[in-house]
Design a protein around this motif. Structure first.
Motif, PDB file in Angstrom:
ATOM      1  N   PHE A   1       0.840  -1.194   0.000  1.00 24.69           N
ATOM      2  CA  PHE A   1       0.000   0.000   0.000  1.00 24.69           C
ATOM      3  C   PHE A   1       0.879   1.249   0.000  1.00 24.69           C
ATOM      4  CE2 PHE A   1      -2.209   3.408   2.285  1.00 24.69           C
ATOM      5  CZ  PHE A   1      -3.335   3.547   1.475  1.00 24.69           C
ATOM      6  N   SER A   2       0.652   2.124  -0.972  1.00 22.22           N
ATOM      7  CA  SER A   2       1.494   3.312  -1.143  1.00 22.22           C
ATOM      8  C   SER A   2       0.714   4.355  -1.927  1.00 22.22           C
ATOM      9  CB  SER A   2       2.774   2.946  -1.903  1.00 22.22           C
ATOM     10  OG  SER A   2       2.447   2.473  -3.203  1.00 22.22           O
ATOM     11  N   MET A   3       1.392   5.429  -2.268  1.00 19.97           N
ATOM     12  CA  MET A   3       0.773   6.460  -3.089  1.00 19.97           C
ATOM     13  C   MET A   3       0.330   5.894  -4.433  1.00 19.97           C
ATOM     14  SD  MET A   3      -0.303   9.518  -3.496  1.00 19.97           S
ATOM     15  CE  MET A   3       0.451  10.556  -2.226  1.00 19.97           C
ATOM     16  N   GLN A   4       1.065   4.934  -4.929  1.00 22.31           N
ATOM     17  CA  GLN A   4       0.674   4.303  -6.187  1.00 22.31           C
ATOM     18  C   GLN A   4      -0.677   3.598  -6.052  1.00 22.31           C
ATOM     19  OE1 GLN A   4       3.599   1.603  -7.754  1.00 22.31           O
ATOM     20  NE2 GLN A   4       2.455   1.188  -9.626  1.00 22.31           N
ATOM     21  N   THR A   5      -0.904   2.959  -4.904  1.00 17.82           N
ATOM     22  CA  THR A   5      -2.188   2.310  -4.641  1.00 17.82           C
ATOM     23  C   THR A   5      -3.303   3.346  -4.574  1.00 17.82           C
ATOM     24  OG1 THR A   5      -0.964   0.724  -3.268  1.00 17.82           O
ATOM     25  CG2 THR A   5      -3.372   0.654  -3.164  1.00 17.82           C
ATOM     26  N   VAL A   6      -3.017   4.457  -3.934  1.00 16.04           N
ATOM     27  CA  VAL A   6      -4.004   5.537  -3.835  1.00 16.04           C
ATOM     28  C   VAL A   6      -4.366   6.053  -5.218  1.00 16.04           C
ATOM     29  CG1 VAL A   6      -4.388   7.889  -3.022  1.00 16.04           C
ATOM     30  CG2 VAL A   6      -3.320   6.207  -1.504  1.00 16.04           C
ATOM     31  N   PHE A   7      -3.346   6.258  -6.073  1.00 17.21           N
ATOM     32  CA  PHE A   7      -3.619   6.738  -7.423  1.00 17.21           C
ATOM     33  C   PHE A   7      -4.420   5.715  -8.229  1.00 17.21           C
ATOM     34  CE2 PHE A   7       0.183   9.754  -7.177  1.00 17.21           C
ATOM     35  CZ  PHE A   7      -0.640  10.853  -7.011  1.00 17.21           C
ATOM     36  N   TYR A   8      -4.133   4.441  -7.999  1.00 15.77           N
ATOM     37  CA  TYR A   8      -4.886   3.389  -8.675  1.00 15.77           C
ATOM     38  C   TYR A   8      -6.361   3.451  -8.275  1.00 15.77           C
ATOM     39  CZ  TYR A   8      -6.714  -1.306  -9.569  1.00 15.77           C
ATOM     40  OH  TYR A   8      -7.486  -2.355  -9.968  1.00 15.77           O
ATOM     41  N   PHE A   9      -6.605   3.596  -6.990  1.00 16.24           N
ATOM     42  CA  PHE A   9      -7.983   3.691  -6.489  1.00 16.24           C
ATOM     43  C   PHE A   9      -8.681   4.919  -7.060  1.00 16.24           C
ATOM     44  CE2 PHE A   9     -10.800   5.663  -3.300  1.00 16.24           C
ATOM     45  CZ  PHE A   9     -11.777   4.679  -3.205  1.00 16.24           C
ATOM     46  N   LEU A  10      -7.995   6.066  -7.011  1.00 19.94           N
ATOM     47  CA  LEU A  10      -8.601   7.306  -7.495  1.00 19.94           C
ATOM     48  C   LEU A  10      -8.827   7.270  -9.002  1.00 19.94           C
ATOM     49  CD1 LEU A  10      -6.656   9.957  -5.373  1.00 19.94           C
ATOM     50  CD2 LEU A  10      -9.027   9.216  -5.097  1.00 19.94           C
ATOM     51  N   LYS A  11      -7.896   6.677  -9.732  1.00 17.13           N
ATOM     52  CA  LYS A  11      -8.048   6.593 -11.176  1.00 17.13           C
ATOM     53  C   LYS A  11      -9.310   5.810 -11.528  1.00 17.13           C
ATOM     54  CE  LYS A  11      -6.025   3.561 -13.702  1.00 17.13           C
ATOM     55  NZ  LYS A  11      -5.054   2.708 -14.443  1.00 17.13           N
ATOM     56  N   ARG A  12      -9.522   4.704 -10.843  1.00 16.71           N
ATOM     57  CA  ARG A  12     -10.715   3.900 -11.111  1.00 16.71           C
ATOM     58  C   ARG A  12     -11.984   4.658 -10.716  1.00 16.71           C
ATOM     59  NH1 ARG A  12     -10.397  -1.222 -12.560  1.00 16.71           N
ATOM     60  NH2 ARG A  12     -12.443  -1.689 -11.648  1.00 16.71           N
ATOM     61  N   ARG A  13     -11.966   5.382  -9.603  1.00 18.43           N
ATOM     62  CA  ARG A  13     -13.143   6.158  -9.207  1.00 18.43           C
ATOM     63  C   ARG A  13     -13.410   7.268 -10.210  1.00 18.43           C
ATOM     64  NH1 ARG A  13     -15.917   3.185  -7.779  1.00 18.43           N
ATOM     65  NH2 ARG A  13     -17.374   4.891  -7.444  1.00 18.43           N
ATOM     66  N   TRP A  14     -12.343   7.953 -10.644  1.00 17.11           N
ATOM     67  CA  TRP A  14     -12.517   9.073 -11.561  1.00 17.11           C
ATOM     68  C   TRP A  14     -12.974   8.612 -12.938  1.00 17.11           C
ATOM     69  CZ3 TRP A  14      -7.396  11.688  -9.656  1.00 17.11           C
ATOM     70  CH2 TRP A  14      -7.673  12.372  -8.454  1.00 17.11           C
ATOM     71  N   PHE A  15     -12.512   7.461 -13.389  1.00 17.97           N
ATOM     72  CA  PHE A  15     -13.022   6.907 -14.630  1.00 17.97           C
ATOM     73  C   PHE A  15     -14.516   6.631 -14.516  1.00 17.97           C
ATOM     74  CE2 PHE A  15      -9.088   5.879 -16.997  1.00 17.97           C
ATOM     75  CZ  PHE A  15      -9.579   5.965 -18.287  1.00 17.97           C
ATOM     76  N   ARG A  16     -14.952   6.281 -13.308  1.00 16.64           N
ATOM     77  CA  ARG A  16     -16.358   5.959 -13.073  1.00 16.64           C
ATOM     78  C   ARG A  16     -17.223   7.221 -13.022  1.00 16.64           C
ATOM     79  NH1 ARG A  16     -20.919   5.230 -12.962  1.00 16.64           N
ATOM     80  NH2 ARG A  16     -22.221   3.937 -11.610  1.00 16.64           N
ATOM     81  N   THR A  17     -16.686   8.299 -12.476  1.00 19.46           N
ATOM     82  CA  THR A  17     -17.531   9.455 -12.151  1.00 19.46           C
ATOM     83  C   THR A  17     -17.319  10.670 -13.045  1.00 19.46           C
ATOM     84  OG1 THR A  17     -15.897  10.252 -10.528  1.00 19.46           O
ATOM     85  CG2 THR A  17     -17.620   8.758  -9.722  1.00 19.46           C
TER      86      THR A  17
END
Length: 371
Positions: A76-92
């Motif tokens: 778990f790192s900033m890369q994980t955070v960006f992965y999570f946010l990227k998927r949310r932003w693609f959704r919204t």
């Protein structure tokens, strides 16, 4: 209105989302029917309000499960955070920005004054102040988008500083801390604002990001309970269902019966009312998250409405309803014209929402999954 299920679809959660968006659409019929002080008018108002509150808790529950599993990974790192946010932003974001541009076009056509538009591109239209009058339903999207950012960033920072031994318990503690922080914001509001009217409450508290993020995080906390205390969650689902019903009865019946109005009890409304709504919605999650209906005749329409719910939310009011009211005149005292207008509003909303979902939202989701 946002938040997607990972894995097999759960009928109860689809039903929850379908009911929520139906209540929001029904609630905005308040701008179609004549203004009265009767029960039906109040039902319309409460319907729209309650629908959005369901979305908040449900979105928190769904994204909480996704992020919790990411958080437990050793890398778990900033890369994980960006992965999570990227998927949310693609959704919204694709749907949101497209409909935002459509709203700007609609406002230009009808001659509505446009100002502070840049705030809408960064979800700042209601961060800490009263909601702007343009694209007003977007207030709830700002709440959700900030919740998606605050949760992973906060957890990443506190995890880096403290380095917990038990990440699962630390996750729950961090979420509880966030709930407490944004609950305390409402206490600050109560102590610094002389609010004793529902109009001001609706604009300056209910629809402001800094006072509402705890609603999302209550849903996130429920996801942690669901994943870590599954047996408790399942065995007590009926007890929680009854508890949620009792809380709702108190808020929608007892408050009026006992005269606990905002004019005389501002602390109840400014501090406790909204968190109580979120807790009440959360109490229905154990029952609904375990409802896996495979053969019901309701399954297909419920899943359909659930799938297009985000598009419905974005289009139904500022685009469809406002254009219909601008170009179509109807006699609100004539039942045929009145209900014909309502039918047109609902029918056009769901047709356009399906098209938006089918030809734009879903392809964007497919692109996200491929990348």
């Amino acid at each position: 209105m946002i938040g997607n299920q990972s894995g097999p679809r759960i009928f109860g959660l689809d039903l929850m989302r379908a009911m929520a968006i139906s209540m929001v659409v029904f609630g905005h019929c308040v701008w179609i029917f004549p203004v009265t002080n009767g029960f039906f008018h109040q039902l319309l108002v409460l319907s729209g309000f309650f629908g959005v509150e369901i979305f908040f808790v449900l979105s928190g529950f769904l994204i909480g499960k996704i992020f919790y599993e990411l958080y437990l990974k050793e890398d778990f790192s900033m890369q994980t955070v960006f992965y999570f946010l990227k998927r949310r932003w693609f959704r919204t974001l694709p749907n949101y920005y497209l409909v935002l541009l459509i709203n700007i076009g609609v406002a230009t056509i009808v001659g509505y004054p446009l100002f502070f538009l840049w705030k809408y591109f960064f979800f700042l239209q209601n961060l800490n102040t009263t909601m702007l009058s343009f694209f007003p339903e977007s207030w709830s999207l700002s709440v959700e988008e900030f919740a998606y950012v605050v949760l992973p960033i906060f957890l990443m920072i506190v995890t880096y500083c403290i380095k917990p031994k038990n990440k699962s318990r630390f996750f729950a503690l961090a979420v509880l801390t966030l709930i407490l922080i944004f609950f305390c914001n409402k206490i600050y509001y109560q102590n610094t604002t002389a609010n004793t009217t529902l109009t001001q409450w609706n604009m300056s508290l209910k629809a402001v990001v800094l006072y509402r993020l705890d609603s999302i995080f209550i849903g996130v906390l429920c996801s942690w309970i669901y994943l870590n205390f599954t047996s408790f969650w399942q065995k007590n689902k009926y007890i929680f269902f009854v508890l949620g019903t009792l809380i709702f009865l108190f808020q929608f019946v007892a408050i009026g019966y006992f005269g606990l109005l905002i004019e005389s009890h501002p602390v109840l409304w400014n501090v406790f009312y909204l968190p109580m709504i979120s807790v009440a919605v959360a109490c229905f999650l154990p029952f609904l998250s375990e409802w896996k209906e495979e053969k019901s005749v309701l399954r297909k329409p419920v899943v359909f409405i659930s799938l297009i719910s985000y598009s419905v939310y974005l289009l139904h009011y500022s685009v469809v309803l406002q254009l219909l009211k601008h170009y179509i005149q109807y006699d609100s005292q004539n039942p045929f014209e009145l209900y014909g207008f309502v039918a047109a509003y609902v029918g056009i909303t769901f047709l356009l929402s399906y098209l938006l979902y089918r030809f734009y939202e879903k392809p964007m989701m497919n692109l996200r999954d491929k990348s």
